[in-house]
Design a protein around this motif. Structure first.
Motif, PDB file in Angstrom:
ATOM      1  N   TYR A  56       0.769  -1.105  -0.014  1.00 56.90           N
ATOM      2  CA  TYR A  56       0.002  -0.103  -0.019  1.00 56.90           C
ATOM      3  C   TYR A  56       0.728   1.144  -0.086  1.00 56.90           C
ATOM      4  N   PRO A  57       1.852   1.502   0.785  1.00 57.22           N
ATOM      5  CA  PRO A  57       2.686   2.600   0.564  1.00 57.22           C
ATOM      6  C   PRO A  57       3.468   2.642  -0.548  1.00 57.22           C
ATOM      7  N   ILE A  58       3.899   1.639  -1.231  1.00 54.90           N
ATOM      8  CA  ILE A  58       4.675   1.591  -2.270  1.00 54.90           C
ATOM      9  C   ILE A  58       3.656   1.974  -3.518  1.00 54.90           C
ATOM     10  N   GLU A  59       2.393   1.425  -3.394  1.00 51.53           N
ATOM     11  CA  GLU A  59       1.601   1.915  -4.460  1.00 51.53           C
ATOM     12  C   GLU A  59       1.153   3.225  -4.561  1.00 51.53           C
ATOM     13  N   ALA A  60       0.980   3.783  -3.187  1.00 55.48           N
ATOM     14  CA  ALA A  60       0.860   5.192  -3.101  1.00 55.48           C
ATOM     15  C   ALA A  60       2.118   5.918  -4.007  1.00 55.48           C
ATOM     16  N   PHE A  61       3.274   5.520  -3.481  1.00 56.20           N
ATOM     17  CA  PHE A  61       4.477   6.344  -3.984  1.00 56.20           C
ATOM     18  C   PHE A  61       4.499   6.468  -5.560  1.00 56.20           C
ATOM     19  N   VAL A  99       8.969  -0.200 -13.748  1.00 50.24           N
ATOM     20  CA  VAL A  99       9.355  -0.447 -12.349  1.00 50.24           C
ATOM     21  C   VAL A  99      10.162  -1.690 -12.653  1.00 50.24           C
ATOM     22  N   ALA A 100      11.524  -1.712 -11.886  1.00 50.17           N
ATOM     23  CA  ALA A 100      12.390  -2.575 -11.968  1.00 50.17           C
ATOM     24  C   ALA A 100      12.416  -3.169 -10.499  1.00 50.17           C
ATOM     25  N   ILE A 101      12.201  -4.458 -10.385  1.00 54.87           N
ATOM     26  CA  ILE A 101      12.099  -5.208  -9.230  1.00 54.87           C
ATOM     27  C   ILE A 101      13.324  -6.035  -8.926  1.00 54.87           C
ATOM     28  N   LEU A 102      14.205  -5.975  -7.817  1.00 58.48           N
ATOM     29  CA  LEU A 102      15.295  -6.643  -7.540  1.00 58.48           C
ATOM     30  C   LEU A 102      15.214  -7.272  -6.124  1.00 58.48           C
ATOM     31  N   VAL A 103      15.208  -8.383  -5.944  1.00 56.71           N
ATOM     32  CA  VAL A 103      15.100  -9.251  -4.681  1.00 56.71           C
ATOM     33  C   VAL A 103      16.312 -10.061  -4.785  1.00 56.71           C
ATOM     34  N   ASP A 104      16.546 -10.350  -3.325  1.00 60.41           N
ATOM     35  CA  ASP A 104      17.533 -11.509  -2.995  1.00 60.41           C
ATOM     36  C   ASP A 104      16.796 -12.722  -3.206  1.00 60.41           C
ATOM     37  N   PHE A 163       5.493  -6.082  -4.065  1.00 60.28           N
ATOM     38  CA  PHE A 163       6.089  -5.149  -4.914  1.00 60.28           C
ATOM     39  C   PHE A 163       5.446  -5.293  -6.260  1.00 60.28           C
ATOM     40  N   ARG A 164       4.914  -6.581  -6.823  1.00 59.67           N
ATOM     41  CA  ARG A 164       4.342  -6.664  -8.351  1.00 59.67           C
ATOM     42  C   ARG A 164       2.806  -6.124  -7.948  1.00 59.67           C
ATOM     43  N   ALA A 165       2.387  -6.738  -6.785  1.00 61.23           N
ATOM     44  CA  ALA A 165       0.988  -6.099  -6.481  1.00 61.23           C
ATOM     45  C   ALA A 165       0.760  -4.621  -6.602  1.00 61.23           C
ATOM     46  N   ALA A 166       1.827  -3.934  -5.987  1.00 59.68           N
ATOM     47  CA  ALA A 166       1.950  -2.346  -5.812  1.00 59.68           C
ATOM     48  C   ALA A 166       1.663  -1.738  -7.499  1.00 59.68           C
ATOM     49  N   ALA A 167       2.838  -2.569  -8.238  1.00 62.53           N
ATOM     50  CA  ALA A 167       2.901  -1.836  -9.646  1.00 62.53           C
ATOM     51  C   ALA A 167       1.662  -2.139 -10.308  1.00 62.53           C
ATOM     52  N   LEU A 168       1.062  -3.323 -10.338  1.00 60.70           N
ATOM     53  CA  LEU A 168      -0.427  -3.579 -10.791  1.00 60.70           C
ATOM     54  C   LEU A 168      -1.323  -2.714 -10.512  1.00 60.70           C
ATOM     55  N   ALA A 169      -1.496  -2.466  -9.303  1.00 58.11           N
ATOM     56  CA  ALA A 169      -2.506  -1.583  -8.726  1.00 58.11           C
ATOM     57  C   ALA A 169      -2.228  -0.038  -9.121  1.00 58.11           C
ATOM     58  N   ALA A 170      -0.859   0.297  -9.350  1.00 56.39           N
ATOM     59  CA  ALA A 170      -0.660   1.546  -9.876  1.00 56.39           C
ATOM     60  C   ALA A 170      -0.770   1.967 -11.308  1.00 56.39           C
ATOM     61  N   GLY A 171      -1.136   1.038 -11.905  1.00 60.04           N
ATOM     62  CA  GLY A 171      -0.927   0.855 -13.315  1.00 60.04           C
ATOM     63  C   GLY A 171       0.254   1.116 -13.999  1.00 60.04           C
ATOM     64  N   ALA A 172       1.361   0.504 -13.301  1.00 60.53           N
ATOM     65  CA  ALA A 172       2.691   0.476 -13.686  1.00 60.53           C
ATOM     66  C   ALA A 172       3.230  -0.762 -14.259  1.00 60.53           C
ATOM     67  N   GLU A 173       3.975  -0.844 -15.288  1.00 60.07           N
ATOM     68  CA  GLU A 173       4.470  -2.037 -15.837  1.00 60.07           C
ATOM     69  C   GLU A 173       5.872  -2.467 -15.095  1.00 60.07           C
ATOM     70  N   VAL A 222      11.878   3.654 -11.864  1.00 65.81           N
ATOM     71  CA  VAL A 222      11.800   3.603 -10.239  1.00 65.81           C
ATOM     72  C   VAL A 222      12.318   1.650 -10.015  1.00 65.81           C
ATOM     73  N   ILE A 223      13.348   1.735  -9.175  1.00 65.69           N
ATOM     74  CA  ILE A 223      13.937   0.632  -8.966  1.00 65.69           C
ATOM     75  C   ILE A 223      13.303   0.165  -7.207  1.00 65.69           C
ATOM     76  N   ILE A 224      12.879  -0.964  -6.956  1.00 68.16           N
ATOM     77  CA  ILE A 224      12.213  -1.389  -5.820  1.00 68.16           C
ATOM     78  C   ILE A 224      13.077  -2.760  -5.439  1.00 68.16           C
ATOM     79  N   TRP A 225      13.793  -2.776  -4.126  1.00 70.22           N
ATOM     80  CA  TRP A 225      14.729  -3.553  -3.982  1.00 70.22           C
ATOM     81  C   TRP A 225      14.665  -4.119  -2.715  1.00 70.22           C
ATOM     82  N   THR A 226      15.350  -5.238  -2.266  1.00 67.04           N
ATOM     83  CA  THR A 226      15.460  -5.666  -1.151  1.00 67.04           C
ATOM     84  C   THR A 226      16.613  -6.791  -1.060  1.00 67.04           C
ATOM     85  N   GLY A 227      17.315  -6.655   0.180  1.00 67.92           N
ATOM     86  CA  GLY A 227      18.389  -7.665   0.182  1.00 67.92           C
ATOM     87  C   GLY A 227      19.275  -7.426   1.564  1.00 67.92           C
ATOM     88  N   TYR A 228      20.480  -7.304   1.328  1.00 67.61           N
ATOM     89  CA  TYR A 228      21.299  -7.156   2.610  1.00 67.61           C
ATOM     90  C   TYR A 228      22.527  -6.199   2.259  1.00 67.61           C
TER      91      TYR A 228
END
Length: 304
Positions: A91-96, A105-110, A122-132, A164-170
């Motif tokens: 929800y906050p990512i969708e709003a952003f 959107v580029a998604i990078l995850v560990d 992340f994917r759900a936020a992009a879909l709800a925001a109308g982003a690819e 935009v890049i959405i990331w998670t990792g270490y």
């Protein structure tokens, strides 16, 4: 703080070096030599899963500050989790994305269960925001060639015109991502990090303010009082879930003191049914899976 209240706490430590085999041996060592009332940790999901059979067999309560049952497959009545659910990050990512008109959107995850549990919102936020989603990549955490891997993914993101890049990792890949974004001339492309790791890297001098401009953290809000106390003690901002480890210590101390029976069954029952702990007006309660009920995530810039 507990000592000031007349509560004496004996703490024994083991460092598992973020290695599952060492997690098992460290847990066995703690149980055999210290006979603890409860365990805080292990930290990451794959470490918790490695230790879970040992903990369940010993019937000792364990509280993992950084995890939820979304990405820890092995569960027992003795396991408790401290993080808000990752699903709530949508929800906050969708709003952003909507507010900043981000469409590519580029998604990078560990490549871990934790990484995948973040990728879903992340994917759900992009879909709800109308982003690819123009890049959707995983990488191995703690890889010796993490810099090269991140560079390859960033090259794909640049070619795909990601905005935009959405990331998670270490820590290591977080550092590589910020450094390579700068060298690729992608400073205008914001990074949304699914943790507060960048604030800690900044406070330790690993990355600069320039490198972390236009970088955002998805954060479970910690109290200003806790942040102040943490900085006074350690000289840096609290890293991921430090406040949840603090809360866990307080909840366990309460349960150990007040449980009807001072064993794992009594302490687990107290945490699920009788817990009274509050912080900043927030009540802390656990559900049947051992997850904290409620919680929220917010997005804020690393550089204010």
């Amino acid at each position: 703080e507990l000592a000031k209240e007349g509560v004496v706490v004996n703490v024994a430590y083991q460092d598992d070096a973020t290695d599952a085999k060492q997690t098992v041996s460290a847990t066995q060592q703690l149980i055999a030599t210290e006979h603890p009332d409860a365990i805080i940790g292990p930290t990451w999901s794959f470490l918790e899963e490695a230790a879970a059979p040992v903990i369940a067999s010993a019937k000792i309560v364990a509280y993992a500050p950084a995890n939820t049952s979304e990405f820890v497959s092995i569960q027992s009545k003795y396991q408790f989790q401290g993080a808000p659910r990752n699903a709530l990050k949508q929800y906050p990512i969708e709003a952003f994305l909507k507010e900043n008109n981000k469409k590519r959107v580029a998604i990078l995850v560990d490549k871990t269960p934790w990484g995948e549990s973040n990728a879903k919102p992340f994917r759900a936020a992009a879909l709800a925001a109308g982003a690819e989603v123009v890049v959707d990549e995983t990488f191995l955490p703690f890889d010796s060639n993490v810099g090269g891997t991140i560079a390859t993914i960033l090259a794909k993101a640049k070619a795909a015109k990601a905005d935009v890049i959405i990331w998670t990792g270490y820590d290591e890949d977080a550092t590589a991502l910020a450094q390579r974004r700068e060298s690729f001339g992608m400073h205008a492309v914001p990074i949304i990090a699914a943790s507060t790791v960048y604030s800690a890297l900044l406070s330790r001098g690993v990355l600069t303010e320039k490198q972390l401009d236009n970088v955002y953290s998805v954060d479970a809000p910690a109290s200003a009082d806790f942040i102040k106390k943490f900085e006074a003690k350690y000289g840096e901002k609290p890293n991921n879930f430090a406040d949840r480890a603090y809360d866990g210590t307080m909840m366990l101390a309460e349960a150990i003191q007040n449980a009807k029976t001072k064993d794992g069954d009594g302490i687990a029952d107290y945490l699920r049914n009788n817990l009274q702990y509050t912080r900043d007006g927030q009540e802390f309660k656990f559900n049947e899976n051992g997850d904290l009920i409620g919680g929220e995530w917010i997005i804020r810039p690393v550089i204010k």
